[in-house]
Design a protein around this motif. Structure first.
Motif, PDB file in Angstrom:
ATOM      1  N   ASN A  64      33.042  84.880  59.117  1.00 49.28           N
ATOM      2  CA  ASN A  64      33.791  83.757  58.566  1.00 49.28           C
ATOM      3  C   ASN A  64      34.626  84.345  57.438  1.00 49.28           C
ATOM      4  O   ASN A  64      34.110  84.635  56.357  1.00 49.28           O
ATOM      5  N   ALA A  69      28.564  88.652  58.054  1.00 47.66           N
ATOM      6  CA  ALA A  69      29.328  87.694  57.257  1.00 47.66           C
ATOM      7  C   ALA A  69      28.703  87.486  55.884  1.00 47.66           C
ATOM      8  O   ALA A  69      28.558  86.361  55.432  1.00 47.66           O
ATOM      9  N   THR A  85      22.777  86.197  54.675  1.00 47.49           N
ATOM     10  CA  THR A  85      21.447  86.379  54.102  1.00 47.49           C
ATOM     11  C   THR A  85      20.392  86.338  55.200  1.00 47.49           C
ATOM     12  O   THR A  85      20.455  85.483  56.092  1.00 47.49           O
ATOM     13  N   ARG A 113      16.620  81.777  60.087  1.00 43.08           N
ATOM     14  CA  ARG A 113      17.556  82.485  60.970  1.00 43.08           C
ATOM     15  C   ARG A 113      16.815  83.499  61.824  1.00 43.08           C
ATOM     16  O   ARG A 113      17.199  83.745  62.980  1.00 43.08           O
ATOM     17  N   THR A 119      23.156  79.584  52.524  1.00 47.35           N
ATOM     18  CA  THR A 119      21.893  79.465  51.797  1.00 47.35           C
ATOM     19  C   THR A 119      22.092  78.625  50.532  1.00 47.35           C
ATOM     20  O   THR A 119      21.202  77.869  50.158  1.00 47.35           O
ATOM     21  N   ASP A 159      27.509  82.670  46.606  1.00 46.81           N
ATOM     22  CA  ASP A 159      27.114  84.066  46.356  1.00 46.81           C
ATOM     23  C   ASP A 159      27.960  84.683  45.234  1.00 46.81           C
ATOM     24  O   ASP A 159      29.135  84.358  45.082  1.00 46.81           O
TER      25      ASP A 159
END
Ligand code: ARG
Length: 251
Positions: free
Chosen positions: A40, A97, A100, A105, A148, A186
């Motif tokens: 992304n 991407a 995390t 996931r 996240t 982030d």
């Protein structure tokens, strides 16, 4: 059948066979296998557009991995929230991407070794009353959808307090116009958004420390092993650090 006919027939068969063999050979040596990477590209300095090209830390590391594997890298820009499912169903070979590693996931995809650390940061306006994490209670929080930061903010402060945006930059724009009171994202993208906009700052408090890694479909163990080996070599020989330094000090 006389000898001449036998000869001509044999010649024709040999020619046809070698024609097909030739074609086969060409597809084997001429075509380089493609490694598709879903990302992304709205997450500087990991992936972003420079004119029409996707560049950044992830794009460059992936380029080096593909090179080691003798493959041609193809980067596909998509919504962050669709990367894991796309990798899981085989639409993309891998996802990279600034992603995390999370337990949730990991239930859908496998991850390589980690190549970077991310920290969830809080962006506010310079004149904000928000000084610490505790001040976020009752405030409107902007996040990038399905990240996240989105998940933590919703868990800790309630879904109704969180406004998800398609891109981090859109959440930052909403902060500037007062639609949200802060943005959780982030640290490296946070730094680059604050640098690109006036009147914003990042709070000192570190929110959550996370590992970034590449995700690959669970059944694709062969690719996981190959990519992991290449990545680990690139970490060991300093290539990954050189790429990170290039983007993070050049900001
Ligand atoms: N590290 C966060 C996560 O995994 C955010 C990643 C967003 N990446 C991006 N390319 N937009 O959820």
């Amino acid at each position: 059948m006389n000898m001449k006919k036998v000869f001509l027939l044999t010649l024709a068969v040999v020619m046809i066979v070698s024609l097909f063999a030739g074609c086969g050979q060409q597809t084997n040596t001429g075509d380089v296998e493609t490694l598709t990477m879903a990302t992304n590209a709205a997450f500087p300095p990991y992936e972003f557009y420079e004119n029409e090209t996707i560049v950044g830390i992830d794009a460059e590391i992936a380029g080096k991995i593909a090179e080691k594997l003798g493959m041609k890298l193809e980067i596909i820009d998509t919504e962050f929230g669709s990367i894991v499912a796309g990798v899981q169903t085989g639409k993309y070979d891998m996802g990279m991407a600034g992603m995390t590693v999370t337990e949730e996931r990991k239930a859908s995809v496998d991850f390589t070794s980690s190549y970077a650390t991310g920290i969830q940061s809080i962006i506010v306006t310079e004149d904000s009353v928000i000084a610490t994490l505790d001040d976020l209670a009752g405030k409107k929080i902007g996040v990038q959808q399905d990240t996240t930061g989105h998940i933590y903010a919703a868990d800790e402060f309630g879904d109704e307090m969180v406004i998800p945006f398609n891109k981090g930059a859109d959440a930052v724009a909403a902060l500037k116009t007062g639609k949200v009171d802060c943005v959780i994202i982030d640290n490296e993208p946070a730094k680059s958004f604050v640098q690109a906009n006036q009147g914003l700052k990042i709070l000192d408090s570190d929110y959550a420390v996370e590992d970034y890694a590449i995700c690959i479909a669970k059944e694709n163990t062969e690719l996981l092993e190959k990519v992991n080996k290449a990545l680990e070599e690139l970490i060991a020989d300093g290539s990954v650090k050189a790429i990170v330094d290039k983007y993070i000090s050049a900001e």
